[in-house]
Design a protein around this motif. Structure first.
Motif, PDB file in Angstrom:
ATOM      1  N   GLU A   1       1.215  -1.131   0.270  1.00 43.45           N
ATOM      2  CA  GLU A   1       0.153  -0.187   0.071  1.00 43.45           C
ATOM      3  C   GLU A   1       0.488   0.759   0.225  1.00 43.45           C
ATOM      4  OE1 GLU A   1      -0.435   0.617   4.726  1.00 43.45           O
ATOM      5  OE2 GLU A   1      -1.860  -0.920   3.573  1.00 43.45           O
ATOM      6  N   PRO A   2       0.499   2.648  -0.338  1.00 43.20           N
ATOM      7  CA  PRO A   2       1.374   3.791  -1.074  1.00 43.20           C
ATOM      8  C   PRO A   2       1.341   4.143   0.512  1.00 43.20           C
ATOM      9  CG  PRO A   2      -1.288   3.706  -0.937  1.00 43.20           C
ATOM     10  CD  PRO A   2      -1.019   2.930  -0.737  1.00 43.20           C
ATOM     11  N   LEU A   3       2.842   4.692   0.782  1.00 47.34           N
ATOM     12  CA  LEU A   3       3.167   5.062   1.796  1.00 47.34           C
ATOM     13  C   LEU A   3       2.357   5.999   2.713  1.00 47.34           C
ATOM     14  CD1 LEU A   3       5.539   5.391   4.460  1.00 47.34           C
ATOM     15  CD2 LEU A   3       6.861   7.058   2.956  1.00 47.34           C
ATOM     16  N   PHE A   4       1.511   7.215   1.893  1.00 47.01           N
ATOM     17  CA  PHE A   4       1.027   8.629   1.965  1.00 47.01           C
ATOM     18  C   PHE A   4      -0.828   7.876   2.567  1.00 47.01           C
ATOM     19  CE2 PHE A   4       5.353  10.376   2.332  1.00 47.01           C
ATOM     20  CZ  PHE A   4       5.383  10.540   3.470  1.00 47.01           C
ATOM     21  N   ILE A   5      -1.407   6.958   2.510  1.00 48.52           N
ATOM     22  CA  ILE A   5      -3.095   6.881   1.821  1.00 48.52           C
ATOM     23  C   ILE A   5      -3.552   7.577   3.287  1.00 48.52           C
ATOM     24  CG2 ILE A   5      -2.815   5.082   4.385  1.00 48.52           C
ATOM     25  CD1 ILE A   5      -4.126   2.824   2.256  1.00 48.52           C
ATOM     26  N   ASP A   6      -4.973   7.772   2.275  1.00 47.89           N
ATOM     27  CA  ASP A   6      -5.730   9.194   2.809  1.00 47.89           C
ATOM     28  C   ASP A   6      -7.021   8.175   2.810  1.00 47.89           C
ATOM     29  OD1 ASP A   6      -6.943   9.428  -0.036  1.00 47.89           O
ATOM     30  OD2 ASP A   6      -7.038  11.628   0.426  1.00 47.89           O
ATOM     31  N   MET A   7      -7.993   8.733   2.864  1.00 48.44           N
ATOM     32  CA  MET A   7      -9.389   8.628   3.126  1.00 48.44           C
ATOM     33  C   MET A   7      -9.849   7.661   2.072  1.00 48.44           C
ATOM     34  SD  MET A   7     -10.888  11.387   4.839  1.00 48.44           S
ATOM     35  CE  MET A   7     -11.619  13.033   3.141  1.00 48.44           C
ATOM     36  N   ARG A   8      -9.741   7.620   1.142  1.00 47.06           N
ATOM     37  CA  ARG A   8     -10.043   7.405   0.018  1.00 47.06           C
ATOM     38  C   ARG A   8      -9.587   6.083  -0.312  1.00 47.06           C
ATOM     39  NH1 ARG A   8     -13.124   5.809  -4.203  1.00 47.06           N
ATOM     40  NH2 ARG A   8     -12.668   5.960  -6.146  1.00 47.06           N
TER      41      ARG A   8
ATOM     42  N   GLU B   1      -9.718   2.962   5.749  1.00 55.86           N
ATOM     43  CA  GLU B   1     -10.852   3.585   6.758  1.00 55.86           C
ATOM     44  C   GLU B   1     -10.889   3.954   8.078  1.00 55.86           C
ATOM     45  OE1 GLU B   1     -15.211   1.630   8.334  1.00 55.86           O
ATOM     46  OE2 GLU B   1     -13.976   0.653   6.802  1.00 55.86           O
ATOM     47  N   TRP B   2     -10.678   5.220   8.081  1.00 58.59           N
ATOM     48  CA  TRP B   2      -9.881   4.829   9.389  1.00 58.59           C
ATOM     49  C   TRP B   2     -11.085   4.421  10.756  1.00 58.59           C
ATOM     50  CZ3 TRP B   2      -9.892  10.903  12.597  1.00 58.59           C
ATOM     51  CH2 TRP B   2      -8.838  10.588  13.876  1.00 58.59           C
ATOM     52  N   ILE B   3     -10.194   3.920  11.429  1.00 57.44           N
ATOM     53  CA  ILE B   3     -10.923   2.238  12.568  1.00 57.44           C
ATOM     54  C   ILE B   3     -11.043   2.382  13.175  1.00 57.44           C
ATOM     55  CG2 ILE B   3     -11.432   0.992  10.900  1.00 57.44           C
ATOM     56  CD1 ILE B   3      -9.543  -1.000  11.725  1.00 57.44           C
ATOM     57  N   ASP B   4      -9.903   3.192  14.469  1.00 55.00           N
ATOM     58  CA  ASP B   4      -9.739   3.016  15.595  1.00 55.00           C
ATOM     59  C   ASP B   4      -8.645   4.275  15.567  1.00 55.00           C
ATOM     60  OD1 ASP B   4      -9.589   3.099  18.774  1.00 55.00           O
ATOM     61  OD2 ASP B   4      -8.828   1.264  18.163  1.00 55.00           O
ATOM     62  N   ASP B   5      -8.220   4.834  17.200  1.00 54.39           N
ATOM     63  CA  ASP B   5      -6.973   5.831  17.316  1.00 54.39           C
ATOM     64  C   ASP B   5      -6.465   5.976  16.170  1.00 54.39           C
ATOM     65  OD1 ASP B   5      -9.542   6.661  18.709  1.00 54.39           O
ATOM     66  OD2 ASP B   5      -7.405   7.205  20.382  1.00 54.39           O
ATOM     67  N   TYR B   6      -5.556   4.460  15.959  1.00 56.10           N
ATOM     68  CA  TYR B   6      -4.387   4.590  15.806  1.00 56.10           C
ATOM     69  C   TYR B   6      -3.901   3.368  14.650  1.00 56.10           C
ATOM     70  CZ  TYR B   6      -2.784   7.828  18.993  1.00 56.10           C
ATOM     71  OH  TYR B   6      -2.570   8.784  19.334  1.00 56.10           O
ATOM     72  N   ALA B   7      -5.059   3.101  13.549  1.00 60.01           N
ATOM     73  CA  ALA B   7      -5.111   2.117  13.177  1.00 60.01           C
ATOM     74  C   ALA B   7      -6.565   2.664  11.533  1.00 60.01           C
ATOM     75  CB  ALA B   7      -6.115   0.717  13.952  1.00 60.01           C
ATOM     76  N   TYR B   8      -5.959   1.332  10.698  1.00 60.63           N
ATOM     77  CA  TYR B   8      -6.994   2.205   9.816  1.00 60.63           C
ATOM     78  C   TYR B   8      -7.109   0.392   9.186  1.00 60.63           C
ATOM     79  CZ  TYR B   8      -2.706   2.129   6.746  1.00 60.63           C
ATOM     80  OH  TYR B   8      -1.412   2.341   6.460  1.00 60.63           O
ATOM     81  N   VAL B   9      -8.128   0.359   8.052  1.00 56.75           N
ATOM     82  CA  VAL B   9      -7.823  -1.369   6.962  1.00 56.75           C
ATOM     83  C   VAL B   9      -7.529  -0.077   5.475  1.00 56.75           C
ATOM     84  CG1 VAL B   9      -9.302  -2.610   6.476  1.00 56.75           C
ATOM     85  CG2 VAL B   9      -9.115  -2.093   8.544  1.00 56.75           C
ATOM     86  N   ALA B  10      -7.130  -0.557   5.120  1.00 59.04           N
ATOM     87  CA  ALA B  10      -6.737  -0.657   3.739  1.00 59.04           C
ATOM     88  C   ALA B  10      -7.529  -1.139   2.749  1.00 59.04           C
ATOM     89  CB  ALA B  10      -5.583  -0.278   2.709  1.00 59.04           C
ATOM     90  N   ARG B  11      -7.911  -0.372   1.770  1.00 61.91           N
ATOM     91  CA  ARG B  11      -9.459  -0.821   0.898  1.00 61.91           C
ATOM     92  C   ARG B  11      -8.699  -2.437  -0.229  1.00 61.91           C
ATOM     93  NH1 ARG B  11     -13.180   3.517  -2.092  1.00 61.91           N
ATOM     94  NH2 ARG B  11     -12.975   1.648  -3.606  1.00 61.91           N
ATOM     95  N   PRO B  12      -9.475  -3.147  -0.577  1.00 61.20           N
ATOM     96  CA  PRO B  12      -8.905  -4.406  -1.158  1.00 61.20           C
ATOM     97  C   PRO B  12      -8.621  -4.428  -2.468  1.00 61.20           C
ATOM     98  CG  PRO B  12     -11.706  -4.799  -1.065  1.00 61.20           C
ATOM     99  CD  PRO B  12     -10.840  -3.186  -0.742  1.00 61.20           C
ATOM    100  N   ASP B  13      -8.893  -3.286  -3.121  1.00 63.81           N
ATOM    101  CA  ASP B  13      -8.484  -3.101  -4.771  1.00 63.81           C
ATOM    102  C   ASP B  13      -7.739  -2.005  -4.652  1.00 63.81           C
ATOM    103  OD1 ASP B  13      -9.719  -1.050  -4.278  1.00 63.81           O
ATOM    104  OD2 ASP B  13     -11.997  -1.485  -5.092  1.00 63.81           O
ATOM    105  N   ALA B  14      -6.801  -1.249  -6.304  1.00 67.48           N
ATOM    106  CA  ALA B  14      -5.752  -0.755  -6.189  1.00 67.48           C
ATOM    107  C   ALA B  14      -6.564   0.671  -6.210  1.00 67.48           C
ATOM    108  CB  ALA B  14      -5.716  -0.549  -7.965  1.00 67.48           C
ATOM    109  N   LYS B  15      -8.152   0.320  -5.731  1.00 66.83           N
ATOM    110  CA  LYS B  15      -8.454   1.430  -5.497  1.00 66.83           C
ATOM    111  C   LYS B  15      -7.267   2.783  -4.341  1.00 66.83           C
ATOM    112  CE  LYS B  15     -12.330   2.359  -7.728  1.00 66.83           C
ATOM    113  NZ  LYS B  15     -12.349   0.927  -8.316  1.00 66.83           N
ATOM    114  N   ARG B  16      -6.555   1.409  -3.127  1.00 66.98           N
ATOM    115  CA  ARG B  16      -6.155   1.903  -1.678  1.00 66.98           C
ATOM    116  C   ARG B  16      -5.019   3.051  -2.018  1.00 66.98           C
ATOM    117  NH1 ARG B  16      -3.101  -3.513  -0.327  1.00 66.98           N
ATOM    118  NH2 ARG B  16      -5.648  -4.278  -0.868  1.00 66.98           N
ATOM    119  N   PHE B  17      -4.315   3.133  -3.487  1.00 63.52           N
ATOM    120  CA  PHE B  17      -3.917   3.632  -4.027  1.00 63.52           C
ATOM    121  C   PHE B  17      -3.862   5.390  -5.223  1.00 63.52           C
ATOM    122  CE2 PHE B  17      -1.310  -0.266  -3.989  1.00 63.52           C
ATOM    123  CZ  PHE B  17      -0.016   0.095  -3.612  1.00 63.52           C
ATOM    124  N   GLU B  18      -4.995   5.734  -4.895  1.00 60.36           N
ATOM    125  CA  GLU B  18      -5.556   7.000  -4.655  1.00 60.36           C
ATOM    126  C   GLU B  18      -5.743   8.051  -3.755  1.00 60.36           C
ATOM    127  OE1 GLU B  18      -8.138   5.408  -8.089  1.00 60.36           O
ATOM    128  OE2 GLU B  18      -9.607   5.813  -7.107  1.00 60.36           O
TER     129      GLU B  18
END
Length: 390
Positions: A235-242, A245-262
Motif C-alpha cells: 500500500e502507498p506510504l501516504f495513504i488517505d481516506m480514499r 478507512e480509519w477504524i481506531d485512534d491508531y488503526a486503519y484498514v486499506a481498501r482491498p483493490d487498487a483504489k488504495r493507491f488513489e
C-alpha cells in the motif's frame, strides 16, 4: 482505419504538424469535449455533487482501463501522472538498508532520481543490468543478477524517453515470474501505441500516462496493481481516506483493490477525458495503431538517412514510434524554434535525461520525432523539406 475521419476528429491537425506524441499528443475532439462537459456539470452542480451524480461514468474509467491492460477493474487506480503512479508504487515497497534494486541503463530519468533519493535516505544498493550489444537489456545478465543479488525490486522502462527501443518484456516476464523480487514496469511511452498485457507481464505494478500515445489530457495517470501486490498488503506510504478507512485512534484498514493507491481529491473531469481517450484508442484498435505507426516510422527513417549530417541514434531489435537522431553543427534549442516557426512540433532530449545512454552513444542530445497514427506521409515530407533548409 479511417484516417480521414481520424484527422477530422483531431482539431489540432488543422493548425500544426504535430510530431511530438511521445511528449504530449493531440487530443481527439471527443476527449476535450468529455473534459469540458464534466467541468460544466461541476460549474452548475458543485464538485462533490457532480461526482455523486456521475458515479456510473466514473466507474467506466476502471472498466475501460481494464480492457486496455487486459486485467480486472479492481487492479486499476487513477493518478495524476506516470511519475505519480510510479512513485506511489515505489512508496509501497518497505525498503531496508542494503536492499538491492536492479535498474536498466535505459530507465526513465525521473525513476533514476527517485532511486538516488531512496539510496540517500535508506542506503539501498543500486545495480544496473547491462545492455546487450543490440541496446536492449541483456537477458543473461538480468538472470544472473536476479540469482546473485535476490533484489528487492526490478525496475524496467518498457520504452525509454531517449530512443525508440522497446525492451523485450515477454522475456523479462519469463525470468521474473517465479521470483520474490517486486517488478515495477514503467509503461508511460508504450501505453496507447503497442499492445500491453499487464497480467502477462508478471509486473507487480505498471505505471502509465494519458498525455502521450493514449492522446488524453495532461495531469492524468494510471497505475496497474497486480493481485499479488494487493494480496501481499502493499500500500502507498501516504495513504488517505480514499484508500483506507480509519477504524481506531491508531488503526486503519486499506481498501482491498487498487483504489488504495488513489487520493480522495481527484480531477474527475480529467478522468472523463482519460476514459474517452481509452475508448477512442480501443475503437481504432491498438494493433491497427501499431501497424500504422510502423509504416510512418519506416517512411521517416528512409527519408532521414538521405539527409547529410544526420545520424539515427535508435537501437534495439524492435523499435517503436519514436525516432531519434543527431544533427551536425546544430543547437537543440534553435532546431526546435526553427521547426516550430515552420509549423512543426518535435522534441529534443538533452544529456540530463539519458546520461548513460548518451555517454555510450557519444552524444549530448538528440532530436526526437514521434509520429502517431493520425499523422501522414505528407507531414513527414514537410518535416524533411524543412530540415533540408538547415
Amino acid at each position: 482505419m479511417d484516417n480521414v475521419q481520424i484527422r477530422k476528429d483531431t482539431a489540432g491537425c488543422e493548425d500544426i504538424i504535430h510530431l511530438n506524441n511521445a511528449g504530449a499528443a493531440l487530443m481527439p475532439v471527443s476527449v476535450a469535449n468529455a473534459i469540458r462537459g464534466y467541468i460544466t456539470i461541476e460549474e452548475h452542480m458543485g464538485g462533490y455533487e457532480a461526482a455523486n451524480a456521475n458515479r456510473e461514468k466514473i466507474d467506466d474509467f476502471y472498466e475501460y482501463a481494464a480492457r486496455l491492460l487486459h486485467c480486472n477493474s479492481r487492479n486499476i487506480a487513477f493518478t495524476n501522472s506516470a511519475t505519480d503512479s510510479y512513485n506511489r508504487a515505489l512508496s509501497a515497497i518497505p525498503f531496508q538498508k542494503g536492499d538491492v534494486v536492479l535498474l536498466t541503463e535505459n530507465d526513465y530519468p525521473s525513476n533514476f532520481l527517485a532511486f538516488i533519493s531512496l539510496k540517500k535516505r535508506f542506503d539501498i544498493e543500486l545495480i544496473q543490468v547491462k545492455n546487450s550489444p543490440g541496446g536492449e537489456i541483456d537477458l543473461e545478465d538480468l538472470e544472473a543478477k536476479l540469482k546473485q543479488y535476490q533484489p528487492r525490486l526490478l525496475s524496467v522502462s518498457h520504452i525509454p524517453t531517449s530512443s525508440g527501443l522497446i525492451q523485450p518484456l515477454a522475456e523479462i516476464a519469463e525470468l521474473i515470474k517465479n521470483q520474490e523480487t517486486i517488478f515495477l514496469l514503467d509503461a508511460c511511452q508504450s501505453m496507447g501505441q503497442i499492445e500491453l498485457d499487464a497480467v502477462k507481464s508478471h509486473a507487480h505494478f505498471v505505471s502509465g500516462t494519458f498525455r502521450k500515445f493514449l492522446r488524453g489530457p495532461r495531469g492524468a495517470g494510471i497505475l496497474y496493481v497486480s493481485d499479488k501486490a494487493l494480496e501481499s498488503g502493499l500500500e502507498p506510504l501516504f495513504i488517505d481516506m480514499r484508500g483506507a478507512e480509519w477504524i481506531d485512534d491508531y488503526a486503519y484498514v486499506a481498501r482491498p483493490d487498487a483504489k488504495r493507491f488513489e487520493d480522495w481529491e481527484t480531477a474527475y473531469a480529467l478522468m472523463m477525458g482519460a476514459t474517452e481517450a481509452i475508448r477512442y484508442a480501443l475503437e481504432v484498435g491498438i494493433a491497427n495503431i501499431e501497424a500504422r505507426n510502423q509504416e510512418l516510422i519506416s517512411y521517416l527513417k528512409k527519408e532521414l538517412i538521405k539527409l547529410p549530417g544526420i545520424q539515427l541514434q535508435d537501437r534495439g531489435s524492435r523499435q517503436c514510434s519514436i525516432v531519434t537522431f543527431s544533427i551536425e553543427n546544430t543547437n537543440e534549442v534553435e532546431l526546435k524554434k526553427y521547426l516550430y516557426g515552420n509549423g512543426i512540433n518535435i522534441s529534443t532530449t538533452p544529456r540530463a535525461a539519458a546520461i548513460i545512454d548518451f555517454r555510450e552513444k557519444g552524444i549530448d542530445w538528440v532530436a526526437r520525432v514521434s509520429p502517431h497514427y493520425y499523422n501522414t506521409e505528407a507531414e513527414i515530407d514537410r518535416l524533411i523539406s524543412v530540415l533540408k533548409g538547415i
